[in-house]
Design an enzyme around this catalytic site. Structure first.
Site, PDB file in Angstrom:
ATOM      1  N   ASP A   8       0.875  -1.161   0.000  1.00 18.33           N
ATOM      2  CA  ASP A   8       0.000   0.000   0.000  1.00 18.33           C
ATOM      3  C   ASP A   8       0.915   1.214   0.000  1.00 18.33           C
ATOM      4  O   ASP A   8       2.135   1.072  -0.191  1.00 18.33           O
ATOM      5  CB  ASP A   8      -0.976  -0.027   1.178  1.00 18.33           C
ATOM      6  CG  ASP A   8      -0.311   0.128   2.539  1.00 18.33           C
ATOM      7  OD1 ASP A   8       0.937   0.242   2.610  1.00 18.33           O
ATOM      8  OD2 ASP A   8      -1.036   0.142   3.544  1.00 18.33           O
ATOM      9  N   CYS A  65       2.611  -3.573   4.001  1.00 16.15           N
ATOM     10  CA  CYS A  65       1.763  -2.448   4.397  1.00 16.15           C
ATOM     11  C   CYS A  65       2.355  -1.897   5.693  1.00 16.15           C
ATOM     12  O   CYS A  65       3.519  -2.153   5.986  1.00 16.15           O
ATOM     13  CB  CYS A  65       0.289  -2.848   4.539  1.00 16.15           C
ATOM     14  SG  CYS A  65      -0.115  -3.975   5.880  1.00 16.15           S
ATOM     15  N   THR A  67       1.760  -2.642   8.928  1.00 21.44           N
ATOM     16  CA  THR A  67       2.107  -3.706   9.877  1.00 21.44           C
ATOM     17  C   THR A  67       2.279  -5.067   9.208  1.00 21.44           C
ATOM     18  O   THR A  67       2.818  -5.982   9.823  1.00 21.44           O
ATOM     19  CB  THR A  67       1.005  -3.864  10.941  1.00 21.44           C
ATOM     20  OG1 THR A  67      -0.212  -4.248  10.286  1.00 21.44           O
ATOM     21  CG2 THR A  67       0.810  -2.584  11.743  1.00 21.44           C
ATOM     22  N   HIS A  98       7.174 -25.618   7.211  1.00 19.82           N
ATOM     23  CA  HIS A  98       6.065 -26.358   7.816  1.00 19.82           C
ATOM     24  C   HIS A  98       4.705 -26.068   7.190  1.00 19.82           C
ATOM     25  O   HIS A  98       3.821 -26.916   7.252  1.00 19.82           O
ATOM     26  CB  HIS A  98       5.975 -26.049   9.311  1.00 19.82           C
ATOM     27  CG  HIS A  98       7.154 -26.536  10.077  1.00 19.82           C
ATOM     28  ND1 HIS A  98       7.212 -26.482  11.449  1.00 19.82           N
ATOM     29  CD2 HIS A  98       8.340 -27.071   9.685  1.00 19.82           C
ATOM     30  CE1 HIS A  98       8.366 -26.974  11.873  1.00 19.82           C
ATOM     31  NE2 HIS A  98       9.071 -27.337  10.808  1.00 19.82           N
ATOM     32  N   HIS A 133       3.982 -32.500   7.906  1.00 19.91           N
ATOM     33  CA  HIS A 133       3.301 -31.219   7.737  1.00 19.91           C
ATOM     34  C   HIS A 133       2.236 -31.265   6.640  1.00 19.91           C
ATOM     35  O   HIS A 133       1.325 -30.445   6.623  1.00 19.91           O
ATOM     36  CB  HIS A 133       4.313 -30.111   7.428  1.00 19.91           C
ATOM     37  CG  HIS A 133       5.420 -30.045   8.415  1.00 19.91           C
ATOM     38  ND1 HIS A 133       5.231 -29.656   9.722  1.00 19.91           N
ATOM     39  CD2 HIS A 133       6.733 -30.344   8.301  1.00 19.91           C
ATOM     40  CE1 HIS A 133       6.378 -29.712  10.369  1.00 19.91           C
ATOM     41  NE2 HIS A 133       7.308 -30.137   9.527  1.00 19.91           N
TER      42      HIS A 133
END
Length: 150
Positions: A8, A65, A67, A98, A133
């Site tokens: 962003d 972005c 965070t 994983h 996994h």
């Protein structure tokens, strides 16, 4: 390897730095926008990058972005995407090993560029281990499939 990358407006500068870093390492990448620091909504770019990864045009994606949270949530709404938001290299590495993540997200307001480069390196260098996994990844895929038929 081909990487789709988007952000962003908050992640714009870091996106440019990460793209330059990838290109310097010989990794092909495409910028899915935005192309300036003018206000932009992260879901638009999360979806564009996610679709490019799902369609097989790009091997993996990177999203940035403020965070990393919002843009990763948006990406994870696209069936087949397993996006992870990371603020340190160990989780990035394990997410590949994983969970077979195909999109890495982080926050330009949370980490600096040198840490971002380390996270990218650990994520790109790690390989999915499969084995024990795989059953968990298959369950995630089954959840996606059940949601798309409702």
């Amino acid at each position: 390897m081909k990487i789709a990358i988007g952000s962003d407006h908050v992640g714009y500068e870091m996106k440019r730095d990460i793209m330059a870093y990838l290109i310097e390492k010989g990794i092909e990448c495409k910028d899915f926008g935005p192309y300036s620091t003018e206000r932009a909504d992260y879901p638009d770019f999360a979806v564009a990058v996610s679709k490019a990864v799902i369609n097989g045009e790009y091997d993996k994606g990177i999203l940035i972005c403020g965070t990393g949270i919002g843009i990763s949530i948006a990406a994870n709404k696209v069936n087949g995407i397993r996006a992870v938001v990371c603020s340190e290299p160990y989780s990035a590495q394990l997410s590949r090993q994983h969970n077979d993540t195909n999109i890495l997200a982080f926050g330009a307001r949370v980490i600096g560029i040198e840490l971002a480069k380390m996270i990218v390196d650990h994520w790109l260098q790690a390989n999915y281990e499969g084995g024990r996994h795989q059953g968990r990844v298959d369950k995630i895929k089954a959840i996606e499939k059940s949601q798309s038929t409702q």
